[in-house]
Each structure stands twice: as structure tokens, then as C-alpha cells.
Write a protein that holds these residues in place. Sequence first.
Motif, PDB file in Angstrom:
ATOM      1  N   UNK A   1       0.821  -1.200   0.000  1.00 35.36           N
ATOM      2  CA  UNK A   1       0.000   0.000   0.000  1.00 35.36           C
ATOM      3  C   UNK A   1       0.864   1.263   0.000  1.00 35.36           C
ATOM      4  N   UNK A   2       0.259   2.358  -0.440  1.00 34.69           N
ATOM      5  CA  UNK A   2       0.917   3.652  -0.455  1.00 34.69           C
ATOM      6  C   UNK A   2       1.404   4.023   0.949  1.00 34.69           C
ATOM      7  N   UNK A   3       2.645   4.501   1.031  1.00 28.75           N
ATOM      8  CA  UNK A   3       3.264   4.984   2.271  1.00 28.75           C
ATOM      9  C   UNK A   3       3.477   3.881   3.304  1.00 28.75           C
ATOM     10  N   UNK A   4       3.511   2.638   2.858  1.00 29.67           N
ATOM     11  CA  UNK A   4       3.771   1.511   3.753  1.00 29.67           C
ATOM     12  C   UNK A   4       5.276   1.239   3.805  1.00 29.67           C
ATOM     13  N   UNK A   5       5.751   0.802   4.966  1.00 30.60           N
ATOM     14  CA  UNK A   5       7.158   0.431   5.135  1.00 30.60           C
ATOM     15  C   UNK A   5       7.204  -1.090   5.244  1.00 30.60           C
ATOM     16  N   UNK A   6       7.739  -1.739   4.215  1.00 28.19           N
ATOM     17  CA  UNK A   6       7.771  -3.195   4.142  1.00 28.19           C
ATOM     18  C   UNK A   6       9.220  -3.670   4.126  1.00 28.19           C
ATOM     19  N   UNK A   7       9.553  -4.607   5.015  1.00 29.43           N
ATOM     20  CA  UNK A   7      10.880  -5.211   5.026  1.00 29.43           C
ATOM     21  C   UNK A   7      10.808  -6.639   4.492  1.00 29.43           C
ATOM     22  N   UNK A   8      11.828  -7.029   3.719  1.00 30.64           N
ATOM     23  CA  UNK A   8      11.955  -8.385   3.194  1.00 30.64           C
ATOM     24  C   UNK A   8      13.060  -9.095   3.963  1.00 30.64           C
ATOM     25  N   UNK A   9      12.734 -10.277   4.460  1.00 30.43           N
ATOM     26  CA  UNK A   9      13.668 -11.024   5.292  1.00 30.43           C
ATOM     27  C   UNK A   9      13.609 -12.494   4.895  1.00 30.43           C
ATOM     28  N   UNK A  10      14.772 -13.122   4.854  1.00 33.68           N
ATOM     29  CA  UNK A  10      14.822 -14.536   4.493  1.00 33.68           C
ATOM     30  C   UNK A  10      16.252 -15.015   4.418  1.00 33.68           C
ATOM     31  N   UNK A  11      16.459 -16.322   4.232  1.00 29.73           N
ATOM     32  CA  UNK A  11      17.819 -16.862   4.138  1.00 29.73           C
ATOM     33  C   UNK A  11      18.583 -16.257   2.967  1.00 29.73           C
ATOM     34  N   UNK A  12      19.903 -16.290   3.040  1.00 27.24           N
ATOM     35  CA  UNK A  12      20.728 -15.822   1.925  1.00 27.24           C
ATOM     36  C   UNK A  12      20.384 -16.601   0.663  1.00 27.24           C
ATOM     37  N   UNK A  13      20.280 -15.872  -0.455  1.00 21.88           N
ATOM     38  CA  UNK A  13      19.994 -16.511  -1.727  1.00 21.88           C
ATOM     39  C   UNK A  13      18.531 -16.784  -1.987  1.00 21.88           C
ATOM     40  N   UNK A  14      17.637 -16.183  -1.170  1.00 16.80           N
ATOM     41  CA  UNK A  14      16.208 -16.470  -1.331  1.00 16.80           C
ATOM     42  C   UNK A  14      15.528 -15.559  -2.347  1.00 16.80           C
ATOM     43  N   UNK A  15      16.262 -14.633  -2.954  1.00 12.21           N
ATOM     44  CA  UNK A  15      15.688 -13.814  -4.012  1.00 12.21           C
ATOM     45  C   UNK A  15      15.214 -12.436  -3.588  1.00 12.21           C
ATOM     46  N   UNK A  16      15.570 -12.009  -2.379  1.00 10.63           N
ATOM     47  CA  UNK A  16      15.121 -10.701  -1.890  1.00 10.63           C
ATOM     48  C   UNK A  16      15.620  -9.574  -2.787  1.00 10.63           C
ATOM     49  N   UNK A  17      16.925  -9.581  -3.046  1.00 10.98           N
ATOM     50  CA  UNK A  17      17.501  -8.525  -3.880  1.00 10.98           C
ATOM     51  C   UNK A  17      17.016  -8.631  -5.315  1.00 10.98           C
ATOM     52  N   UNK A  18      16.868  -9.846  -5.817  1.00  9.76           N
ATOM     53  CA  UNK A  18      16.351 -10.027  -7.174  1.00  9.76           C
ATOM     54  C   UNK A  18      14.964  -9.409  -7.308  1.00  9.76           C
ATOM     55  N   UNK A  19      14.110  -9.633  -6.321  1.00 11.18           N
ATOM     56  CA  UNK A  19      12.768  -9.049  -6.356  1.00 11.18           C
ATOM     57  C   UNK A  19      12.840  -7.536  -6.333  1.00 11.18           C
ATOM     58  N   UNK A  20      13.710  -6.989  -5.501  1.00 11.23           N
ATOM     59  CA  UNK A  20      13.846  -5.532  -5.422  1.00 11.23           C
ATOM     60  C   UNK A  20      14.325  -4.955  -6.750  1.00 11.23           C
ATOM     61  N   UNK A  21      15.274  -5.635  -7.388  1.00 11.83           N
ATOM     62  CA  UNK A  21      15.789  -5.166  -8.671  1.00 11.83           C
ATOM     63  C   UNK A  21      14.710  -5.234  -9.761  1.00 11.83           C
ATOM     64  N   UNK A  22      13.853  -6.228  -9.689  1.00  8.83           N
ATOM     65  CA  UNK A  22      12.760  -6.310 -10.661  1.00  8.83           C
ATOM     66  C   UNK A  22      11.779  -5.162 -10.445  1.00  8.83           C
TER      67      UNK A  22
END
Length: 252
Positions: free
Chosen positions: A32-53
Motif C-alpha cells: 500500500x501507499x506509504x507503507x514500510x515493508x521489510x523483506x527477510x529470508x535466508x541468503x539466496x532467497x531472491x530478496x535482492x532479485x525481487x527488489x531489482x525487478x
Amino acid sequence: MGNVSVKGVSRRFIKEGGTPTVALDNVDLEVKDAEFVCFLGPSGCGKTTLLRIISGLDIPDDGDIFLNNEKITGPGPKRGMVFQEYSLFPWKSVIENVIFGPLMGGAKKKDALKEAEKYLELVGLEQFKDSFPHELSGGMKQRVAIARALANEPEVLLMDEPFGALDAQTRNVLQGELLQIWQKKHLTVLFVTHSVDEAVFLADRIVMMTSRPGKIKTIIDVDLPRPRGRTSQEVNALRDQVLNILSEEKDK
């Protein structure tokens, strides 16, 4: 408005002559607009890949990303990106780094300088506008990176472990400053971290991801008022909940 929709996103990487590595598998998420969302998970789980997409720096093999119902097909000024590495131009001064984006977007230099000074004041670096990156501490460099991202007036701020390389004291200070900026600017923030403490301190929601292939395991609503104590009973209980979920994935 900074509503982000992730619909059925998958991403595969194929090395020459090898089998595909599935980084993300059918990820759905509504932010949602103005929401602060953190992504957390094991190394290599695709967090950065999702952010880059979401930033447009990478493209999914399947699925789509939307910002305010407009499909994302590449980078754009409505999405500001802050990386773990400071990624500043070493030959440019602080203020020259901050005005770079607006100038590339067609802004007049006088107007860009005026806006840059405003953002440097917001991150507490107005006195260092003529300094160069090599003259700054790690925390100051990351403040410049945040100011540079904000100078483009984004609707969504994407942050890939921006404080990961900093010492604990500086990291805590910048977390607090980031929350103040978020509250003033009413931005949507998507924040990748490996730190449970950081996610619990910052987030409205914590998106917990599985081990590769990356999927959303669960989403935790952080229903705690701000400012949050780092060692309160409620924070400790939430930290334990998150750690237990992470342990389940690491044991797989």
C-alpha cells in the motif's frame, strides 16, 4: 501514490550449459501507499532479485510488476534505489552527486541545486555539500545516497541492505533517521535486510521468504507503535517469532 503490485513473478538464471536456478517462484504481493515493508529470508532467497525487478533493473521471466496500476518495464524516477554499496560518483562533490538525477531528468541546474540543498539538510549533511565521497564516513556516504534517491521525488524508495556495511551504532542512528524521513515524505519503502532486529524496528509488515526458490512464506504485521523500544517485551516476542520462522527455512 506508491501502490506496488507484484503478480506471479518468477525469475530464473541459467548458466551456459547448466540447469536453471530458480531465484523467485510465482511471487504475489500488494504494498500500500506509504507503507514500510521489510523483506527477510535466508541468503539466496531472491530478496535482492525481487527488489531489482521492482526497480526495473531486472526483468521477470514470468509475471508483472505495477506501480499505481502502471506496468513497470524499466527504471524510472518514481522508484529511487539505495544500494548496500554507496555507489557515489567519486569525482563529484556531495551536492553534484545529489543533483545528477534531476539534471539527467531535464531539471534546470539552479532548481536542482535548491532542491539538493533541501535534501542534504534533511539528512543532516548541508555543511558537507562541497566535500567529496572519500572525505566522508560510511554513514555519511549512505546519507548522501539517500538524499540522491530522494532528489528525484520518487513515490517508492527501494533499499537493498543499505546499512549492512555500517557499525551497529551508526546503523541504529540511520534507522531512526530513515523513519523520520519516511514519515515526513510519506513514501512507500521496500527494504531488504538480513537483520531481524532491523526489520522489527522499521517495518509495518515483514515479508518472510523461503529458501531458494524464493517464495513468500508468510507476512507478519508489526502492530507496534513508534517509536519502538529495541528491547521491550513486545519487540522481543516478535523477534522470537521471526527467528523461529527463519530457523525453519535454514534447516531445510
